[in-house]
Design a protein around this motif. Structure first.
Motif, PDB file in Angstrom:
ATOM      1  N   LEU A 252       0.364  -1.019  -0.055  1.00  0.00           N
ATOM      2  CA  LEU A 252      -0.090  -0.244  -0.190  1.00  0.00           C
ATOM      3  C   LEU A 252       0.942   1.221   0.337  1.00  0.00           C
ATOM      4  O   LEU A 252       0.432   2.340  -0.038  1.00  0.00           O
ATOM      5  N   ASP A 253       2.253   1.181   0.119  1.00  0.00           N
ATOM      6  CA  ASP A 253       2.974   2.524   0.437  1.00  0.00           C
ATOM      7  C   ASP A 253       2.382   3.182  -1.270  1.00  0.00           C
ATOM      8  O   ASP A 253       2.505   4.349  -0.500  1.00  0.00           O
ATOM      9  N   CYS A 254       1.791   3.027  -2.092  1.00  0.00           N
ATOM     10  CA  CYS A 254       2.173   4.384  -3.072  1.00  0.00           C
ATOM     11  C   CYS A 254       0.858   4.339  -3.308  1.00  0.00           C
ATOM     12  O   CYS A 254       0.313   6.353  -3.009  1.00  0.00           O
ATOM     13  N   VAL A 255       0.120   4.515  -2.561  1.00  0.00           N
ATOM     14  CA  VAL A 255      -1.017   4.082  -2.306  1.00  0.00           C
ATOM     15  C   VAL A 255      -1.165   5.346  -0.554  1.00  0.00           C
ATOM     16  O   VAL A 255      -1.953   6.878  -0.549  1.00  0.00           O
ATOM     17  N   GLN A 256      -0.454   5.032  -0.016  1.00  0.00           N
ATOM     18  CA  GLN A 256      -0.919   6.145   0.683  1.00  0.00           C
ATOM     19  C   GLN A 256       0.361   7.040   0.892  1.00  0.00           C
ATOM     20  O   GLN A 256       0.048   8.090   1.413  1.00  0.00           O
ATOM     21  N   ALA A 257       1.524   7.058  -0.030  1.00  0.00           N
ATOM     22  CA  ALA A 257       2.323   8.711  -0.412  1.00  0.00           C
ATOM     23  C   ALA A 257       0.875   9.340  -0.989  1.00  0.00           C
ATOM     24  O   ALA A 257       0.646  10.666  -1.251  1.00  0.00           O
ATOM     25  N   ASN A 258      -0.060   8.540  -1.767  1.00  0.00           N
ATOM     26  CA  ASN A 258      -0.795   9.221  -2.619  1.00  0.00           C
ATOM     27  C   ASN A 258      -2.079   9.999  -2.157  1.00  0.00           C
ATOM     28  O   ASN A 258      -2.334  11.296  -2.124  1.00  0.00           O
ATOM     29  N   VAL A 259      -2.591   9.154  -1.313  1.00  0.00           N
ATOM     30  CA  VAL A 259      -3.342   9.885  -0.324  1.00  0.00           C
ATOM     31  C   VAL A 259      -3.427  11.009   0.573  1.00  0.00           C
ATOM     32  O   VAL A 259      -3.593  11.911   0.712  1.00  0.00           O
ATOM     33  N   ASP A 260      -2.081  10.602   1.639  1.00  0.00           N
ATOM     34  CA  ASP A 260      -1.289  12.023   1.663  1.00  0.00           C
ATOM     35  C   ASP A 260      -1.099  12.871   0.644  1.00  0.00           C
ATOM     36  O   ASP A 260      -1.711  14.499   1.326  1.00  0.00           O
ATOM     37  N   ALA A 261      -0.556  12.770   0.129  1.00  0.00           N
ATOM     38  CA  ALA A 261      -0.096  14.263  -0.980  1.00  0.00           C
ATOM     39  C   ALA A 261      -1.689  15.065  -1.667  1.00  0.00           C
ATOM     40  O   ALA A 261      -1.777  16.585  -1.841  1.00  0.00           O
ATOM     41  N   LEU A 262      -2.598  14.201  -1.996  1.00  0.00           N
ATOM     42  CA  LEU A 262      -4.547  14.770  -1.912  1.00  0.00           C
ATOM     43  C   LEU A 262      -4.623  14.963  -1.084  1.00  0.00           C
ATOM     44  O   LEU A 262      -5.144  16.292  -1.683  1.00  0.00           O
ATOM     45  N   LEU A 263      -4.296  14.327   0.494  1.00  0.00           N
ATOM     46  CA  LEU A 263      -5.079  15.384   1.312  1.00  0.00           C
ATOM     47  C   LEU A 263      -4.828  16.566   1.954  1.00  0.00           C
ATOM     48  O   LEU A 263      -5.496  17.764   1.900  1.00  0.00           O
TER      49      LEU A 263
END
Lengths: 427, 427
Positions: A252-263
């Motif tokens: 989930l690393d990619c998802v986690q990084a993108n979620v963080d950036a998008l938020l």
């Protein structure tokens, strides 16, 4: 017929509504010019979400179901739009072969009501309509009984090397109402003599949500420029992750990084507009496995905790889209509601509210427990009432929904042009 | 909304209705193919008469007024049809110049309601609409107050050698709503850079009723062949006399001979169908002096007695059309009613009953004392209900009216092609 609507009417949406009403002739002309360059999808349904400060499409279906939830008052509009569509595509057409969703047609009586409605629209537009079974195991005509007691005949397909039809029925046009999520059936391949609508690459086995929203972003920017406004007010931000392995520890690393950036991006926008809400994103599969595995995330740190849940809900998902969440602040009585806009050719022909009493503002309203309330298009005539104050007039609201619905339809048109596997042969 | 209708439902019309419903997709396809070859008038209103055994158009207006009598429920249809029309004629158009009837605009408040409706339809279809005064004595903008309290601005025309417009308003399209019965105004001549709709030769100063019914006869024959029926059931027979001098003793000889011949033909048809009615013909001016001098004749021998009356009523009339009379057996409550069908581009967008309590079955219902009842198009959705028995369903009746209305519109299209003074330059 008018649903009792409670909408959080904060500043930005009212401003947007006022701007859209003020620019009405310019908007219609803009669409007219766009449709000179781009071909609208044959039919289309767009789910919208209105958060009070943002109005955005969240799903654009190119194989719309639930035409039966439109009010009967809208039927003449649908027939007229169908006439216009047929006139352009194949004016000499006599026969239309309709291919229903092979799963729904067997198990969902409401879907049969939807098919009856489609048959009625296209018959009255001047076509002989018959139904063919995409499920090739069906080798005998099958009589289906609709909820109103009416009957539909589902017939086995007859495929020849160059054409698809039924016994004693050679259609000029084939209209697919199955979203082809399992991939393109061989029986639909290589039909170069007939009009196959929508084109095969519109199927959910090939389509990607992120590709649609990439096109929508282009459309939203153009439209926002026309109106002199921030495209963010109508455009949900998004990011994608390619191969996501939900079962591995680092998956989930990619998802986690993108979620963080998008938020972070959303927080910045909320601050700019003085919005006191906690932002959220939705994580879902990028292909057409709709409903399955839609996860609402408010903090990237939640994700590891969600991982087990994800692994269950999102089994088999490999490509992921992370999208800015747009809460729905519309209610029909006490229940959460999201508007759905229906179009045939370039025309808005109706709509309804998808309503779910047990879901929250940040959850998907699709799935079991949902119900439908026709949009007051008919009563309000879907036509704006210039001069009414923003936010107080249902027709004005619905005109705005029709505009955003058409922007998503235009995005689908851009998308299908960009993803057309045969595009180079036209150049 | 549904008017209380009493219609003599004798055999032939029910048979016609049944045949039209059975042939629906074929009829719609036939219209589609006709419209591939012929251009529909931009807008159009057709008066129909239903005698119970015959259904026929009696007047085809290419400058329709009374759009305000259509139900508001029909507005979206009109807007959609206007969008389709604009898209074909001038998709890049921004501005529409509407030229109202120069007499009605000054003296008839209901006509202002009609203009408001037209402005609304074309604005919502995506055009900036402004009103120009055909009366060139108007040299200052004039504010007109409509019955609902709304205002319309009538502006002086600005003519340049090649273009027509208003101050700061250069339209791509000019829509005339004056029937030009007094002839073609010079201000509209030689506008080759703009779309002038309808074309000038559609004006009543040039049009002849007999030319329209000649085209209608062609259309009715084609349509009757498609349906395998007698065209007489939808086609009123007619004859013409050129120079008729109502004041000289032998001036009516041609009329008398034609009335006699036509009555004999009608009697033969009545006998064939077992119709126990006394036939009649109407004698009227062949040009656009509508209303003036419509004379109902049941026996050619009445004519000399009528001569004095004619001389008064039909003063100035020189060309005459003698047309088979079609009685109206439709009633709204106790009053005589005739349906009027409205079309934009190729689409039926609404209609109403013209109702007159003090007129007989064989008289014109136009003129003072008339009123209007919206057709139940909206409630019945103008869409046929296949399976309903002929004669019992309002939507079926209105679908049939829409078909006959469109036949008259198609005839107007044939007529305008045949009478186009510039036709040879296109070949």
């Amino acid at each position: 017929m008018v649903p009792h609507l409670v909408t959080a009417l904060t500043g930005p949406i009212n401003e947007l509504e006022a701007r859209i009403l003020d620019s009405l002739p310019a908007i219609e002309r803009w669409f007219r010019l766009e449709w000179m360059e781009h071909t609208p999808p044959f039919y289309c349904a767009v789910d919208l979400r209105n958060s009070g400060f943002k109005l955005a499409p969240v799903d654009t279906s190119l194989y719309p179901t639930a035409f039966n939830h439109l009010t009967p008052e809208m039927l003449p509009l649908a027939v007229q739009a169908a006439m216009a569509a047929i006139e352009k595509i194949c004016p000499e057409a006599k026969n239309l072969l309709l291919l229903p969703d092979s799963a729904l047609v067997q198990r969902n009586p409401f879907y049969l009501g939807h098919l009856q409605r489609l048959v009625r629209i296209f018959s009255q537009a001047g076509l002989n309509v018959r139904l063919g079974a995409l499920d090739l195991r069906i080798d005998q005509p099958q009589t289906l009984r609709a909820p109103d007691g009416g009957e539909l005949l589902l017939e086995p397909l007859l495929r020849t090397p160059r054409r698809l039809g039924l016994k004693d029925f050679d259609p000029c046009t084939i209209l697919v109402n199955d979203d082809l999520v399992a991939g393109t059936p061989a029986v639909l391949e290589n039909l170069h003599e007939q009009y196959l609508l929508p084109p095969l690459h519109a199927g959910w086995g090939l389509r990607r949500k992120s590709r649609h929203f990439q096109s929508y972003e282009d459309v939203a920017k153009k439209f926002a420029k026309l109106l002199g406004m921030d495209p963010w007010l109508i455009n949900p931000m998004y990011a994608t992750c390619g191969e996501v392995d939900f079962s591995s520890p680092g998956g989930l690393d990619c998802v986690q990084a993108n979620v963080d950036a998008l938020l972070t991006k959303i927080r910045r926008k909320y601050k700019e507009y003085g919005i006191n809400e906690r932002p959220f994103v939705v994580v879902k599969s990028d292909d057409g496995h709709h409903g399955a595995g839609i996860i609402t995330v408010r903090d990237a740190r939640e994700l590891p905790d969600l991982q087990q849940r994800c692994a269950d809900k999102a089994a088999g998902v490999t490509e992921v889209i992370i999208q800015e969440g747009v809460a729905t602040y519309e209610r029909v009585h006490e229940a959460m509601a999201e508007p759905v806009v229906y179009m045939i050719d370039r025309y808005v022909v109706g709509g309804f509210y998808r309503v779910h009493a047990e879901r929250g503002v940040d959850e998907s309203l699709s799935g079991p427990g949902g119900r439908f309330v026709p949009l007051a298009f008919a009563d309000g005539h879907q036509l704006p009432r210039p001069g009414d104050k923003p936010g107080v007039s249902a027709p004005n609201r619905f005109y705005m929904y029709g505009v955003i619905g058409r922007l998503a339809m235009l995005a689908a048109s851009y998308e299908l042009e960009a993803t057309d596997p045969d595009a180079e042969t036209y150049e």
